[in-house]
Design a protein around this motif. Sequence first.
Motif, PDB file in Angstrom:
ATOM      1  N   ASP A 382       0.815  -1.221   0.000  1.00 32.63           N
ATOM      2  CA  ASP A 382       0.000   0.000   0.000  1.00 32.63           C
ATOM      3  C   ASP A 382       0.846   1.268   0.000  1.00 32.63           C
ATOM      4  OD1 ASP A 382       1.069  -0.305   2.485  1.00 32.63           O
ATOM      5  OD2 ASP A 382      -0.764   0.237   3.583  1.00 32.63           O
ATOM      6  N   TRP A 383       2.052   1.195  -0.555  1.00 36.31           N
ATOM      7  CA  TRP A 383       2.989   2.310  -0.458  1.00 36.31           C
ATOM      8  C   TRP A 383       2.426   3.605  -1.044  1.00 36.31           C
ATOM      9  CZ3 TRP A 383       5.064   5.166  -4.470  1.00 36.31           C
ATOM     10  CH2 TRP A 383       4.865   4.666  -5.763  1.00 36.31           C
ATOM     11  N   ASP A 384       1.516   3.509  -2.048  1.00 31.07           N
ATOM     12  CA  ASP A 384       0.991   4.716  -2.697  1.00 31.07           C
ATOM     13  C   ASP A 384      -0.497   4.920  -2.439  1.00 31.07           C
ATOM     14  OD1 ASP A 384       0.139   2.544  -4.150  1.00 31.07           O
ATOM     15  OD2 ASP A 384       0.490   3.447  -6.121  1.00 31.07           O
ATOM     16  N   LYS A 385      -1.051   4.250  -1.436  1.00 24.82           N
ATOM     17  CA  LYS A 385      -2.493   4.342  -1.184  1.00 24.82           C
ATOM     18  C   LYS A 385      -2.862   5.549  -0.317  1.00 24.82           C
ATOM     19  CE  LYS A 385      -3.059   0.486  -3.382  1.00 24.82           C
ATOM     20  NZ  LYS A 385      -3.390   0.582  -4.821  1.00 24.82           N
ATOM     21  N   ASN A 386      -1.927   6.077   0.444  1.00 27.72           N
ATOM     22  CA  ASN A 386      -2.187   7.195   1.346  1.00 27.72           C
ATOM     23  C   ASN A 386      -1.627   8.503   0.779  1.00 27.72           C
ATOM     24  OD1 ASN A 386      -3.473   5.631   3.427  1.00 27.72           O
ATOM     25  ND2 ASN A 386      -1.437   4.816   3.919  1.00 27.72           N
ATOM     26  N   PRO A 387      -2.069   9.639   1.324  1.00 30.22           N
ATOM     27  CA  PRO A 387      -1.580  10.925   0.809  1.00 30.22           C
ATOM     28  C   PRO A 387      -0.052  11.048   0.846  1.00 30.22           C
ATOM     29  CG  PRO A 387      -3.491  11.279   2.198  1.00 30.22           C
ATOM     30  CD  PRO A 387      -3.135   9.832   2.334  1.00 30.22           C
ATOM     31  N   VAL A 388       0.595  10.477   1.885  1.00 29.71           N
ATOM     32  CA  VAL A 388       2.061  10.472   1.948  1.00 29.71           C
ATOM     33  C   VAL A 388       2.557   9.122   1.445  1.00 29.71           C
ATOM     34  CG1 VAL A 388       4.099  10.600   3.432  1.00 29.71           C
ATOM     35  CG2 VAL A 388       2.148  12.113   3.870  1.00 29.71           C
ATOM     36  N   LYS A 389       3.302   9.135   0.364  1.00 28.00           N
ATOM     37  CA  LYS A 389       3.776   7.905  -0.255  1.00 28.00           C
ATOM     38  C   LYS A 389       4.981   7.354   0.536  1.00 28.00           C
ATOM     39  CE  LYS A 389       0.732   9.185  -3.166  1.00 28.00           C
ATOM     40  NZ  LYS A 389      -0.644   8.726  -2.915  1.00 28.00           N
ATOM     41  N   VAL A 390       5.037   6.041   0.653  1.00 26.88           N
ATOM     42  CA  VAL A 390       6.096   5.386   1.410  1.00 26.88           C
ATOM     43  C   VAL A 390       7.178   4.898   0.442  1.00 26.88           C
ATOM     44  CG1 VAL A 390       6.689   3.523   2.988  1.00 26.88           C
ATOM     45  CG2 VAL A 390       4.477   4.671   3.196  1.00 26.88           C
ATOM     46  N   LEU A 391       8.374   5.443   0.601  1.00 28.12           N
ATOM     47  CA  LEU A 391       9.490   5.058  -0.267  1.00 28.12           C
ATOM     48  C   LEU A 391      10.451   4.140   0.485  1.00 28.12           C
ATOM     49  CD1 LEU A 391      10.354   8.450  -2.035  1.00 28.12           C
ATOM     50  CD2 LEU A 391       8.627   6.737  -2.635  1.00 28.12           C
ATOM     51  N   VAL A 392      11.084   3.243  -0.274  1.00 30.42           N
ATOM     52  CA  VAL A 392      12.160   2.385   0.225  1.00 30.42           C
ATOM     53  C   VAL A 392      13.271   2.422  -0.815  1.00 30.42           C
ATOM     54  CG1 VAL A 392      10.602   0.899   1.554  1.00 30.42           C
ATOM     55  CG2 VAL A 392      11.142   0.316  -0.831  1.00 30.42           C
TER      56      VAL A 392
END
Length: 525
Positions: A382-392
């Motif tokens: 779900d890295w791009d499902k929320n307003p703040v995108k989760v990067l690795v």
Amino acid sequence: MKTLWLSFLILPFLSSLGAEDGIGPKETKPKKARLPKIKEENNILVLKKSNFDRALKETKYLLVEFYTSLSGPSQILAEEFAKAAGQLKKEAPAIRFGKVDITDQKDLKKEFNIQEFPTVKFFVDGDRKNPIDCKGVREASAFITWVRRRIGPSTVVINSTDQAEAIINSEDLAVIGFFKELHGGAVEVFYETARDVPELPFGVTASEEVFVSYGIRENTIAVFKKGKPVHNEVSEDGKQNKVALTRLIKTFTMDLVTEYNLETSVKIFDIPVENHILLFTPKNSETFNKTYEDYESAAVEFRGKIMFILVDTNETRNGRVFEYFRITEVDVPAVRILNLTSDAKYKMPADEVTVENLRSFCHSYLGGKAKPHVSSEEIPEDWDKNPVKVLVGKNFNRVAFNKTKNVFVLFYAPWSHDCRKLLPIWDELGKKYEHHGNIVIAKIDFTANDIQLVMLDRYPFFRFFPVGSNNQVVVYDGEYTLEAFAEFLEKQSQPKAEATKKPPSGESKEDLTEEETVIKQKEEL
């Protein structure tokens, strides 16, 4: 009579001058008001943009510390700096010490390109353009020696064996240069090196008696530890390098293997060796003695090229080091190499810590054959499902350097109180720009993912990756508020024909807009 006669000739002339200026015979011209003395604290001149030029003009030799009051290393250095300033003010008034708090004096910080705190620079004869960096000096006695070697002889000339023995036994560590000629060629490199290593006594000799006493036949630089020779370096004209010689000599101020702790951490980074190898192991393990013996044996061959460091995994205060290198309990014993210039990390391929495996790893690294070890978490579903995108690590380049998006990234550490306090504000920023098609708000746990970018900072820090470019990064250094983040983002997201172009070959940072600090990726995408 001659003096009297001259006075008769000059007096009418002086009187006429006074009359023309409107000053009567009994009156005198008003004297210029003297400027107040520059404020001092603990014998150190308190310098600002407004008085810096004046201090340079009034002081032949000026050693200046650029510091920030919030910096731990700055606070540690302050006491020693003050001791040295007080002693030299009495013994050599032409030498003064000054300090600049770059928290307030941002213009001076920029002018002298101050990147780390504290930074110490030496100004001679008011020359503002070419200060000399004073690096790696931490103690009052070393500051005094450093300055004196800069303005006078950097070494003691030795004419007898007795003199040589006196210098060799004066400190735990001493350096003697044996040269057939004391001018020109390799000996000049030796003199320059002595200026940069003020913590050690240096002697130089061309005496045949001293050469014979120590069994020296050719130009040689000898390092003595507790009165005994520990290293001889043959010195040839044109082949000696000051940086390499300084590096080699300074490594003898440390043990072959240095354990990382609060006391040694500053010293480790003072030694100008850019390659560090670290052994992570518990000191109370049954195999520790054998592992340490092999590690120390391997260190001998690479002195001056790679610094060997031991990290005790049972020491809880080393937790930040484990996180930085992504070392877990199941990994130990583990061996890593860190290049301080590129921040690249390398993992020893072999699991067993032996002399042979360590030598092979070090040779592979120095020969350019070892490949950097890059850590990355798995990409969350779900890295791009929320307003703040989760990067690795695995999706960072693809998202951050997307040419169609303006990407604003928070680099954080989960254990940092400042970062945890900031995350809700960052979520608000994400919601604010959730429906802006060309703006992405993202975050990355920098403790768990290796990102090959230069100019990285302490957590939390922020970088903006503008639309239309794959090699520009803008540093954010404003306030940590929703309003400040939004204002910065609006300004940077406006179309900029010049800012989004790739700078032509040879263009410098100064050619770009003031708001931007453009830095390059270390590796091609």
